[in-house]
Design an enzyme around this catalytic site. Structure first.
Site: not given
Length: 188
Positions: A69-71, A106
């Site tokens: 995940a990345d934010t 994502d």
């Protein structure tokens, strides 16, 4: 076997909240936006790279599936990463003060059977912040290691006038989207 390709204690806590059993993978992925790369593409690429690197790390584990995940915080098309120091954190918070910004999250779930992906866009409106408020918040140390220089689940919750979207997505892992992915893979 489910793995989380992230050292983030927030992401781990959010997965635990879903009642999942998983192992955390310790890996370092370079998070550098390519020239001209749209912010949503950047966030998705980094999340996919984390999941893919994690899958390589657990090669040989039967039925391994890896969540990456990345934010990122985005204001006026600019991606605000994690502040390098107190000055950078204060600068980010001054720019976010009294404004609405986007938080892009994502999630990718990859495994030998394939991969699935989900995106989440939230909008966060900060109240106007004074320089003393910003300085006091930065002095807590909370902005460090957080996209945009703030933690919505911490003291910065007092800055948030309005949130439209996913609270957990702003924290770093949108649970609704993650749960939907894990239902597809049979993990939930």
């Amino acid at each position: 076997m489910l793995f989380l390709a992230s050292r983030s204690p927030r992401r781990s806590a959010l997965l635990v909240q879903l009642g999942l059993r998983f192992e955390v993978l310790d890996l370092a992925i370079e998070e550098i936006r390519r020239a001209g790369e749209p912010a949503p593409d950047y966030v998705s690429r980094v999340a996919r790279e984390k999941a893919g690197a994690g899958l390589l790390q657990v090669a040989g584990v039967a039925n391994a599936r890896v969540i990456g995940a990345d934010t990122e915080v985005v204001l006026d098309g600019e991606v605000f990463g994690k502040p390098a120091d107190a000055e950078a954190a204060a600068r980010m918070l001054r720019r976010l003060s009294g404004r609405t910004h986007q938080v892009l999250s994502d999630v990718w779930c990859v495994g030998s059977a394939g991969e699935a992906h989900a995106s989440c866009v939230s909008e966060v409106t900060f109240s106007p912040l004074s320089d003393p408020e910003i300085a006091a918040y930065v002095a807590t140390g909370e902005p460090f290691g957080k996209a945009g220089g703030y933690a919505i689940q911490g003291r910065a919750a007092a800055f948030v006038r309005h949130l439209s979207g996913s609270y957990s997505g702003v924290m770093g892992l949108p649970l609704f989207e993650t749960a939907a992915l894990l239902r597809q893979t049979g993990d939930l």
